[in-house]
Design a protein around this motif. Structure first.
Motif, PDB file in Angstrom:
ATOM      1  N   ILE A   1       0.841  -1.196   0.000  1.00  0.00           N
ATOM      2  CA  ILE A   1       0.000   0.000   0.000  1.00  0.00           C
ATOM      3  C   ILE A   1       0.872   1.240   0.000  1.00  0.00           C
ATOM      4  CG2 ILE A   1      -0.185  -0.084   2.531  1.00  0.00           C
ATOM      5  CD1 ILE A   1      -2.946   1.214   2.235  1.00  0.00           C
ATOM      6  N   GLY A   2       0.541   2.176  -0.889  1.00  0.00           N
ATOM      7  CA  GLY A   2       1.188   3.469  -0.915  1.00  0.00           C
ATOM      8  C   GLY A   2       0.132   4.541  -0.713  1.00  0.00           C
ATOM      9  N   SER A   3       0.492   5.617  -0.053  1.00  0.00           N
ATOM     10  CA  SER A   3      -0.512   6.633   0.251  1.00  0.00           C
ATOM     11  C   SER A   3       0.044   8.032   0.033  1.00  0.00           C
ATOM     12  CB  SER A   3      -1.004   6.494   1.696  1.00  0.00           C
ATOM     13  OG  SER A   3       0.063   6.740   2.604  1.00  0.00           O
ATOM     14  N   SER A   4      -0.875   8.961  -0.171  1.00  0.00           N
ATOM     15  CA  SER A   4      -0.531  10.373  -0.318  1.00  0.00           C
ATOM     16  C   SER A   4      -1.573  11.195   0.420  1.00  0.00           C
ATOM     17  CB  SER A   4      -0.511  10.763  -1.804  1.00  0.00           C
ATOM     18  OG  SER A   4      -0.341  12.147  -1.968  1.00  0.00           O
ATOM     19  N   GLY A   5      -1.115  12.073   1.288  1.00  0.00           N
ATOM     20  CA  GLY A   5      -2.032  12.936   2.028  1.00  0.00           C
ATOM     21  C   GLY A   5      -2.710  12.258   3.193  1.00  0.00           C
ATOM     22  N   VAL A   6      -2.164  11.115   3.669  1.00  0.00           N
ATOM     23  CA  VAL A   6      -2.762  10.387   4.783  1.00  0.00           C
ATOM     24  C   VAL A   6      -1.911  10.578   6.034  1.00  0.00           C
ATOM     25  CG1 VAL A   6      -3.593   8.159   5.629  1.00  0.00           C
ATOM     26  CG2 VAL A   6      -3.617   8.664   3.170  1.00  0.00           C
TER      27      VAL A   6
ATOM     28  N   GLN B   1      -6.101  15.607  -9.590  1.00  0.00           N
ATOM     29  CA  GLN B   1      -6.278  15.564  -8.139  1.00  0.00           C
ATOM     30  C   GLN B   1      -5.039  16.184  -7.491  1.00  0.00           C
ATOM     31  OE1 GLN B   1      -6.571  11.314  -7.954  1.00  0.00           O
ATOM     32  NE2 GLN B   1      -8.803  11.315  -7.989  1.00  0.00           N
ATOM     33  N   SER B   2      -5.144  17.411  -7.087  1.00  0.00           N
ATOM     34  CA  SER B   2      -3.986  18.092  -6.503  1.00  0.00           C
ATOM     35  C   SER B   2      -3.876  17.885  -5.004  1.00  0.00           C
ATOM     36  CB  SER B   2      -4.053  19.595  -6.815  1.00  0.00           C
ATOM     37  OG  SER B   2      -5.265  20.151  -6.304  1.00  0.00           O
ATOM     38  N   GLU B   3      -5.010  17.714  -4.325  1.00  0.00           N
ATOM     39  CA  GLU B   3      -5.004  17.561  -2.872  1.00  0.00           C
ATOM     40  C   GLU B   3      -5.853  16.357  -2.475  1.00  0.00           C
ATOM     41  OE1 GLU B   3      -6.386  21.183  -1.224  1.00  0.00           O
ATOM     42  OE2 GLU B   3      -4.664  22.369  -1.889  1.00  0.00           O
ATOM     43  N   GLY B   4      -5.954  16.155  -1.164  1.00  0.00           N
ATOM     44  CA  GLY B   4      -6.791  15.069  -0.654  1.00  0.00           C
ATOM     45  C   GLY B   4      -6.012  13.797  -0.393  1.00  0.00           C
ATOM     46  N   VAL B   5      -6.740  12.807   0.053  1.00  0.00           N
ATOM     47  CA  VAL B   5      -6.160  11.503   0.392  1.00  0.00           C
ATOM     48  C   VAL B   5      -6.236  10.577  -0.807  1.00  0.00           C
ATOM     49  CG1 VAL B   5      -6.438   9.458   1.838  1.00  0.00           C
ATOM     50  CG2 VAL B   5      -6.723  11.730   2.838  1.00  0.00           C
ATOM     51  N   HIS B   6      -5.129   9.912  -1.095  1.00  0.00           N
ATOM     52  CA  HIS B   6      -5.101   8.987  -2.223  1.00  0.00           C
ATOM     53  C   HIS B   6      -4.350   7.720  -1.815  1.00  0.00           C
ATOM     54  CE1 HIS B   6      -6.681  12.177  -4.719  1.00  0.00           C
ATOM     55  NE2 HIS B   6      -5.744  12.982  -4.219  1.00  0.00           N
TER      56      HIS B   6
ATOM     57  N   ASN C   1      -0.709   9.833   9.900  1.00  0.00           N
ATOM     58  CA  ASN C   1      -0.573   8.710  10.837  1.00  0.00           C
ATOM     59  C   ASN C   1      -0.539   7.346  10.153  1.00  0.00           C
ATOM     60  OD1 ASN C   1      -0.691  10.578  13.001  1.00  0.00           O
ATOM     61  ND2 ASN C   1      -2.933  10.519  12.935  1.00  0.00           N
ATOM     62  N   ILE C   2      -0.367   7.309   8.851  1.00  0.00           N
ATOM     63  CA  ILE C   2      -0.223   6.041   8.141  1.00  0.00           C
ATOM     64  C   ILE C   2       1.015   6.139   7.266  1.00  0.00           C
ATOM     65  CG2 ILE C   2      -1.207   4.525   6.374  1.00  0.00           C
ATOM     66  CD1 ILE C   2      -3.915   5.041   7.422  1.00  0.00           C
ATOM     67  N   SER C   3       1.791   5.076   7.231  1.00  0.00           N
ATOM     68  CA  SER C   3       3.032   5.081   6.482  1.00  0.00           C
ATOM     69  C   SER C   3       2.795   5.378   5.007  1.00  0.00           C
ATOM     70  CB  SER C   3       3.735   3.730   6.621  1.00  0.00           C
ATOM     71  OG  SER C   3       4.908   3.688   5.849  1.00  0.00           O
ATOM     72  N   GLU C   4       3.743   6.096   4.412  1.00  0.00           N
ATOM     73  CA  GLU C   4       3.664   6.387   2.984  1.00  0.00           C
ATOM     74  C   GLU C   4       3.737   5.110   2.164  1.00  0.00           C
ATOM     75  OE1 GLU C   4       6.034   9.121  -0.332  1.00  0.00           O
ATOM     76  OE2 GLU C   4       7.060   8.412   1.476  1.00  0.00           O
ATOM     77  N   PHE C   5       4.425   4.099   2.700  1.00  0.00           N
ATOM     78  CA  PHE C   5       4.570   2.835   1.994  1.00  0.00           C
ATOM     79  C   PHE C   5       4.719   1.715   3.013  1.00  0.00           C
ATOM     80  CE2 PHE C   5       7.062  -0.594   0.203  1.00  0.00           C
ATOM     81  CZ  PHE C   5       6.457  -0.805  -1.030  1.00  0.00           C
ATOM     82  N   ALA C   6       3.938   0.655   2.849  1.00  0.00           N
ATOM     83  CA  ALA C   6       4.014  -0.479   3.757  1.00  0.00           C
ATOM     84  C   ALA C   6       3.618  -1.748   3.015  1.00  0.00           C
ATOM     85  CB  ALA C   6       3.101  -0.276   4.974  1.00  0.00           C
ATOM     86  N   GLY C   7       4.065  -2.877   3.516  1.00  0.00           N
ATOM     87  CA  GLY C   7       3.747  -4.144   2.868  1.00  0.00           C
ATOM     88  C   GLY C   7       3.664  -5.286   3.862  1.00  0.00           C
ATOM     89  N   VAL C   8       2.881  -6.283   3.510  1.00  0.00           N
ATOM     90  CA  VAL C   8       2.720  -7.476   4.325  1.00  0.00           C
ATOM     91  C   VAL C   8       2.944  -8.699   3.443  1.00  0.00           C
ATOM     92  CG1 VAL C   8       1.121  -8.881   5.681  1.00  0.00           C
ATOM     93  CG2 VAL C   8       1.121  -6.406   5.939  1.00  0.00           C
ATOM     94  N   LEU C   9       3.723  -9.651   3.928  1.00  0.00           N
ATOM     95  CA  LEU C   9       3.983 -10.895   3.219  1.00  0.00           C
ATOM     96  C   LEU C   9       3.260 -12.022   3.949  1.00  0.00           C
ATOM     97  CD1 LEU C   9       5.452 -12.817   1.286  1.00  0.00           C
ATOM     98  CD2 LEU C   9       7.461 -12.653   2.772  1.00  0.00           C
ATOM     99  N   MET C  10       2.405 -12.742   3.225  1.00  0.00           N
ATOM    100  CA  MET C  10       1.624 -13.834   3.813  1.00  0.00           C
ATOM    101  C   MET C  10       1.978 -15.157   3.152  1.00  0.00           C
ATOM    102  SD  MET C  10      -0.539 -12.046   5.858  1.00  0.00           S
ATOM    103  CE  MET C  10      -1.998 -13.047   6.137  1.00  0.00           C
TER     104      MET C  10
END
Length: 350
Positions: A30-35, A108-113, A37-46
């Motif tokens: 998962i990658g995020s922009s404008g969020v 989309q210039s602003e907001g959560v993505h 308290n959540i990491s910009e990039f994180a991953g889980v291996l199952m």
């Protein structure tokens, strides 16, 4: 069909089911922009539904989540180097660029993505068959999917056509994707399964609680912290298993590699004097039953109205915020895709 042939038929089915073993290696990224308290990039291996590893760029975390996974890194240090590169360099940069490109495309210039990638492979230990998949989701909606048969990308919404056309012309990226899903993923999966099997499987019993939102809500029998995930839970009355008025939840992973599940009982038609006739039963494969009697004095609730239930429900944190978001996305995709693989994220570029 006579009785002898019927017995033979069921014996064949039983034998086939006993030897048909499938394993899965799944990545969630998962990658995020404008969020906040959540990491910009994180991953889980199952691996086979159990969290093997976790990566968080913001917190600089890359760690195994199982003892047998730690053994892999000790004997195969190249694996750790490979995941370090993917977790802290390769994939974060790729996700940043892709999110930036999509924001420009959609104005989309602003907001959560949020951008998710879910991919990996499934290996049939009996037949040797391997199935791989890759899916992208943008802002909670299906976006792109890779077709291994045609080696092309499938646009899951009209807005994805631009990206599809661009990626379909990237033959080097296509070859990398095919290699990831058909060679690297199965190779890693077989290695992980080998280590998982060699590690002693210690059974861990759960903590079982009775929870209720309001006096008229169903009573939820919640078990958490058990291992492995081969377990059953049900409600019974006078020793007989109930089906009406009962809803059994799915077994879900906790962040520490253990599992949790719930079974809800509707009490609208249960009179107070009959409560003692109801029990919640948890069964862990090879272990003793854990029986919890329906007793109002042990029910936990946050209800603040006129009720004799006044014990607050503890906040149960099964996984961190990022992992919860990733798991939720994976669960939705699993439901949508039916028999297709649902969990996995390739650790290489597209």
């Amino acid at each position: 069909m006579d009785k002898e042939n019927m017995k033979l038929f069921f014996l064949i089915l039983l034998c086939y089911g006993s030897f048909a073993v499938k394993h899965s290696l799944n990545y969630f990224i998962i990658g995020s922009s404008g969020v906040l308290n959540i990491s910009e990039f994180a991953g889980v291996l199952m691996v086979d539904g159990v969290q093997m590893g976790y990566c968080d760029v913001s917190k600089k975390i890359l760690e195994p989540r199982q003892e047998w996974a730690k053994n892999i890194l000790k004997k195969h240090p190249e694996q750790l180097d490979w995941y370090k590169h993917k977790c802290f360099e390769d994939q974060p940069n790729f996700f940043r660029e892709l999110i930036s490109s999509l924001k420009q495309q959609f104005n989309q210039s602003e907001g959560v993505h949020i951008l998710q990638r879910i991919d990996g492979c499934e290996w049939d230990e009996t037949t040797g068959e391997v199935i791989g998949m890759t899916q992208y989701h943008y802002n909670g909606e299906d976006f792109l999917e890779f077709n291994l048969e045609t080696l092309t990308w499938i646009a899951l919404k009209p807005e994805a056509d631009v990206t599809k056309l661009k990626w379909d012309t990237d033959q080097l990226g296509i070859k990398h994707r095919e290699n990831d899903l058909t060679k690297i993923c199965p190779e890693y999966l077989k290695l992980y399964v080998e280590y998982e099997k060699s590690f002693p499987q210690t059974k861990v019993p759960p903590s079982v609680s009775l929870l209720q939102k309001t006096p008229s809500s169903p009573v939820s029998c919640h078990a958490t912290g058990f291992y492995p995930d081969r377990a059953e839970m049900f409600w019974r009355k006078d020793g007989e298993e109930l089906h009406e008025g009962v809803e059994i939840g799915e077994i879900l992973p906790n962040n520490d590699g253990t599992f949790q599940m719930s079974a809800d009982l509707s009490i609208l038609s249960v009179t107070p004097e009959d409560w003692g006739r109801y029990d919640c039963v948890f069964q862990l494969s090879g272990g003793e039953d854990i029986i919890t009697n329906l007793n109002e004095s042990i029910i936990r609730t946050n209800w603040k109205g006129e009720s004799h239930f006044d014990t607050p429900i503890p906040i149960i944190v099964a996984v961190g915020a990022v992992v919860m978001l990733i798991a939720a996305v994976g669960f939705v995709v699993y439901k949508k895709k039916g028999e297709r693989l649902t969990e996995a994220v390739s650790t290489t570029e597209r």
